[in-house]
Design a protein around this motif. Structure first.
Motif, PDB file in Angstrom:
ATOM      1  N   LYS A 145      -7.957   2.748  -7.002  1.00  0.00           N
ATOM      2  CA  LYS A 145      -9.041   1.777  -6.892  1.00  0.00           C
ATOM      3  C   LYS A 145      -8.662   0.483  -7.622  1.00  0.00           C
ATOM      4  CE  LYS A 145     -13.736   2.017  -7.995  1.00  0.00           C
ATOM      5  NZ  LYS A 145     -14.616   2.913  -8.730  1.00  0.00           N
ATOM      6  N   ALA A 146      -8.131   0.653  -8.811  1.00  0.00           N
ATOM      7  CA  ALA A 146      -7.741  -0.527  -9.586  1.00  0.00           C
ATOM      8  C   ALA A 146      -6.568  -1.246  -8.923  1.00  0.00           C
ATOM      9  CB  ALA A 146      -7.381  -0.114 -11.002  1.00  0.00           C
ATOM     10  N   ALA A 147      -5.674  -0.478  -8.285  1.00  0.00           N
ATOM     11  CA  ALA A 147      -4.478  -1.074  -7.673  1.00  0.00           C
ATOM     12  C   ALA A 147      -4.822  -1.940  -6.469  1.00  0.00           C
ATOM     13  CB  ALA A 147      -3.506   0.027  -7.256  1.00  0.00           C
ATOM     14  N   MET A 148      -5.940  -1.625  -5.822  1.00  0.00           N
ATOM     15  CA  MET A 148      -6.357  -2.427  -4.667  1.00  0.00           C
ATOM     16  C   MET A 148      -6.595  -3.868  -5.074  1.00  0.00           C
ATOM     17  SD  MET A 148      -7.719  -0.233  -1.984  1.00  0.00           S
ATOM     18  CE  MET A 148      -9.411   0.319  -1.969  1.00  0.00           C
ATOM     19  N   GLY A 149      -7.132  -4.043  -6.260  1.00  0.00           N
ATOM     20  CA  GLY A 149      -7.484  -5.395  -6.677  1.00  0.00           C
ATOM     21  C   GLY A 149      -6.389  -6.072  -7.478  1.00  0.00           C
TER      22      GLY A 149
ATOM     23  N   LEU B 213      -1.211  -1.500 -15.079  1.00  0.00           N
ATOM     24  CA  LEU B 213      -2.478  -0.981 -14.558  1.00  0.00           C
ATOM     25  C   LEU B 213      -2.616   0.519 -14.865  1.00  0.00           C
ATOM     26  CD1 LEU B 213      -3.723  -1.813 -11.048  1.00  0.00           C
ATOM     27  CD2 LEU B 213      -3.488   0.558 -11.641  1.00  0.00           C
ATOM     28  N   VAL B 214      -1.539   1.260 -14.649  1.00  0.00           N
ATOM     29  CA  VAL B 214      -1.582   2.690 -14.960  1.00  0.00           C
ATOM     30  C   VAL B 214      -1.833   2.871 -16.463  1.00  0.00           C
ATOM     31  CG1 VAL B 214      -0.284   4.855 -14.987  1.00  0.00           C
ATOM     32  CG2 VAL B 214      -0.074   3.313 -13.046  1.00  0.00           C
ATOM     33  N   TYR B 215      -1.193   2.034 -17.249  1.00  0.00           N
ATOM     34  CA  TYR B 215      -1.383   2.093 -18.699  1.00  0.00           C
ATOM     35  C   TYR B 215      -2.856   1.872 -19.079  1.00  0.00           C
ATOM     36  CZ  TYR B 215      -1.636   0.222 -23.424  1.00  0.00           C
ATOM     37  OH  TYR B 215      -2.021  -0.045 -24.703  1.00  0.00           O
ATOM     38  N   ASP B 216      -3.463   0.850 -18.489  1.00  0.00           N
ATOM     39  CA  ASP B 216      -4.879   0.568 -18.786  1.00  0.00           C
ATOM     40  C   ASP B 216      -5.782   1.732 -18.377  1.00  0.00           C
ATOM     41  OD1 ASP B 216      -4.286  -1.874 -19.858  1.00  0.00           O
ATOM     42  OD2 ASP B 216      -4.723  -3.008 -18.031  1.00  0.00           O
ATOM     43  N   GLU B 217      -5.523   2.272 -17.194  1.00  0.00           N
ATOM     44  CA  GLU B 217      -6.346   3.394 -16.719  1.00  0.00           C
ATOM     45  C   GLU B 217      -6.142   4.621 -17.589  1.00  0.00           C
ATOM     46  OE1 GLU B 217      -8.738   3.220 -14.462  1.00  0.00           O
ATOM     47  OE2 GLU B 217      -8.213   1.093 -14.377  1.00  0.00           O
TER      48      GLU B 217
ATOM     49  N   ALA C 179       0.846  -1.194   0.000  1.00  0.00           N
ATOM     50  CA  ALA C 179       0.000   0.000   0.000  1.00  0.00           C
ATOM     51  C   ALA C 179       0.883   1.245   0.000  1.00  0.00           C
ATOM     52  CB  ALA C 179      -0.909  -0.018   1.220  1.00  0.00           C
ATOM     53  N   GLN C 180       2.019   1.141   0.754  1.00  0.00           N
ATOM     54  CA  GLN C 180       2.888   2.327   0.847  1.00  0.00           C
ATOM     55  C   GLN C 180       3.549   2.678  -0.479  1.00  0.00           C
ATOM     56  OE1 GLN C 180       2.835   0.054   3.303  1.00  0.00           O
ATOM     57  NE2 GLN C 180       3.476   0.902   5.272  1.00  0.00           N
ATOM     58  N   ASN C 181       4.152   1.670  -1.135  1.00  0.00           N
ATOM     59  CA  ASN C 181       4.851   2.080  -2.361  1.00  0.00           C
ATOM     60  C   ASN C 181       3.896   2.447  -3.488  1.00  0.00           C
ATOM     61  OD1 ASN C 181       4.395  -0.528  -3.339  1.00  0.00           O
ATOM     62  ND2 ASN C 181       6.511  -1.193  -3.042  1.00  0.00           N
ATOM     63  N   ILE C 182       2.696   1.903  -3.450  1.00  0.00           N
ATOM     64  CA  ILE C 182       1.699   2.354  -4.439  1.00  0.00           C
ATOM     65  C   ILE C 182       1.313   3.801  -4.144  1.00  0.00           C
ATOM     66  CG2 ILE C 182      -0.717   2.080  -5.193  1.00  0.00           C
ATOM     67  CD1 ILE C 182      -0.340  -0.889  -5.069  1.00  0.00           C
ATOM     68  N   GLU C 183       1.070   4.071  -2.880  1.00  0.00           N
ATOM     69  CA  GLU C 183       0.692   5.426  -2.466  1.00  0.00           C
ATOM     70  C   GLU C 183       1.781   6.423  -2.849  1.00  0.00           C
ATOM     71  OE1 GLU C 183      -1.976   8.080  -1.059  1.00  0.00           O
ATOM     72  OE2 GLU C 183      -2.357   5.925  -1.027  1.00  0.00           O
ATOM     73  N   ALA C 184       3.036   6.047  -2.549  1.00  0.00           N
ATOM     74  CA  ALA C 184       4.147   6.949  -2.847  1.00  0.00           C
ATOM     75  C   ALA C 184       4.246   7.197  -4.353  1.00  0.00           C
ATOM     76  CB  ALA C 184       5.456   6.357  -2.324  1.00  0.00           C
TER      77      ALA C 184
END
Ligand SMILES: Nc1nc2c(ncn2[C@@H]2O[C@H](COP(=O)(O)OP(=O)(O)OP(=O)(O)O)[C@@H](O)[C@H]2O)c(=O)[nH]1
Ligand SMILES: [Mg+2]
Length: 444
Positions: free
Chosen positions: A57-61, A77-81, A24-29
């Protein structure tokens, strides 16, 4: 156009790409850094926030599966979004014949220039299929005395026909143009309109009246990319006239791309084209998926392939694409690719589409051009077996190849490591390509 953003994201993602676990931390960062990069690239605050909310939201799953590393999965995931955000996968501009295209926009936005580019593209596309396309260009821009003369010049350069109405009353001129077009049976009518310094009721009324007379099949708003976020407000004001989509011009300049990033999300309309210069050929179709790849520093492979198509034989290319997809690229393919590149033009014009291109300087490009020639010579000096199985190249063989090609063993090694990198990249591109429309970046 998204160079700035692309550079920033490239740095952020190179940190996260190698991470063994996603927390969660490195995604948040990473999300915080992406947010900063978006703001600096002139993306409106609320839009950047919405984008990051979607990503989180997508990263949670996120489920770490397959051969992608967790970090790579996050980038995917970032690419898809990003693709969704930029408007999905559809290439939206569709010209059904007979077509009547009307452009609208502020003064100096690039309406006249765009029509020239569109005429040129339509004629060139038809020519490629050994067809003729009859394009008529006409203007009802009576705001600026020289406006119609400008269109006449542009039409001549584009190889289209031109008609000048005999009256200067806008609506009468429109009727005259429609009658002429009908009598001559033109397949495409491109109608230029007057711009204003600001959107005002007179302009909107004039456009609405023109539209009800002409009944355009395609209504395009031309926006100046240089004005950044302001272009979003301008677009909002034109919604009362109604338009199908936009062309964002001058994206070759200092535009940071923020407005283009936010456009589809805010206006719920597609960007059809991007103007990248003053020349007739400086027009690029806007494909959200390819643009996302480009922003993420993956290179705009499909665009590159389209450009290559004009100069490379189709079967030759398909064979190559198949081998690329199968992941069985050989040194021979690599040599063939170098030869194709030679035919496509200088590296300078191609390099902007390649992964990580934003980091390439002029000096590096000319260095690469020298390398390309050396590489061709080196591969030419190898035996067919060596080309097929480069791992058999011992020190002695390398020395022989170097001598035969007038290079050094170091250059031979350099070629081999480049080739390895190329293979790696193809592998990665394949995995990214799986997500959209069931085709890889090299597929069609
Ligand atoms: N660098 C760059 N310049 C562009 C582009 N598109 C248009 N221009 C330039 O912008 C200027 C204005 O373009 P026009 O096509 O005349 O604009 P317009 O919307 O027709 O303007 P009005 O007729 O006055 O309303 C010209 O000098 C064009 O050469 C582009 O994509 N890149
Ligand atoms: Mg004009």
């Amino acid at each position: 156009m998204f160079t700035y953003l692309s550079q920033k994201l490239h740095d952020i993602f190179s940190t996260i790409a190698g991470q063994k676990t996603l927390t969660a931390q490195n995604i948040e960062a990473s999300c915080d850094q992406v947010f900063q990069a978006l703001i600096e690239a002139d993306v409106p605050y609320a839009v950047a926030q919405s984008f990051l909310d979607q990503v989180k939201k997508a990263a949670m799953g996120i489920k770490v599966t397959g051969s992608l590393k967790p970090g790579e999965q996050f980038i995917k995931l970032v690419y898809d979004e990003l693709t969704k955000f930029l408007g999905g996968t559809t290439a939206a501009f569709n010209l059904q014949l007979p077509a009547t295209v009307l452009v609208m926009g502020l003064q100096g936005a690039g309406k006249t220039t765009f029509l020239g580019k569109l005429a040129h593209a339509q004629i060139a596309q038809a020519q490629q299929k050994n067809k003729q396309r009859s394009v008529l260009m006409a203007s009802v821009d009576f705001q600026r005395p020289a406006a119609i003369d400008q269109l006449e010049v542009v039409s001549r350069q584009a190889g289209a026909s031109f008609y000048r109405a005999t009256t200067t009353n806008t609506l009468d001129a429109v009727k005259e143009i429609i009658a002429y077009r009908r009598a001559q049976g033109f397949e495409i009518l491109l109608l230029d309109t007057a711009g204003r310094l600001h959107v005002d009721t007179a302009l909107l009324k004039e456009l609405t009246d023109i539209c009800s007379l002409v009944q355009p099949t395609n209504k395009i708003l031309v926006l100046d990319g240089m004005i950044g976020q302001e272009s979003l407000h301008v677009a909002q004001e034109f919604t009362s006239v109604g338009f199908d989509g936009v062309v964002m011009t001058k994206m070759d300049g200092s535009a940071r791309g923020g407005a283009a990033f936010a456009f589809s999300y805010q206006l719920k309309k597609p960007i059809f084209y991007i103007g990248t210069g003053e020349k007739l050929t400086d027009l690029t179709s806007f494909h959200p998926d390819r643009m996302a790849q480009r922003i993420l520093g993956m290179g705009d492979l499909l665009t590159l392939i389209e450009q290559a198509e004009a100069s490379v034989k189709k079967e030759e290319q398909e064979k190559m694409a198949q081998r690329m997809m199968a992941g069985t690229i050989t040194l021979e393919d690599f040599a063939q690719q170098l030869a194709m590149m030679g035919r496509m033009g200088s590296l300078t014009s191609l390099v902007q589409y390649l992964p990580g291109a934003q980091k390439v300087s002029e000096a590096q490009i000319s260095q690469a051009e020298i390398e390309m020639k050396q590489f061709k010579a080196i591969i030419g000096s190898m035996t067919p077996k060596e080309r097929k199985y480069p791992e058999i190249l011992t020190g002695a063989r390398k020395a022989r190849v170097a001598k035969g090609s007038g290079t050094t063993p170091a250059t031979v090694n350099q070629l081999l490591s480049r080739f390895e990198q190329c293979k790696q990249f193809v592998k990665l591109a394949k995995q990214f390509g799986k997500g959209h429309q069931g085709r890889g970046p090299w597929g069609r």
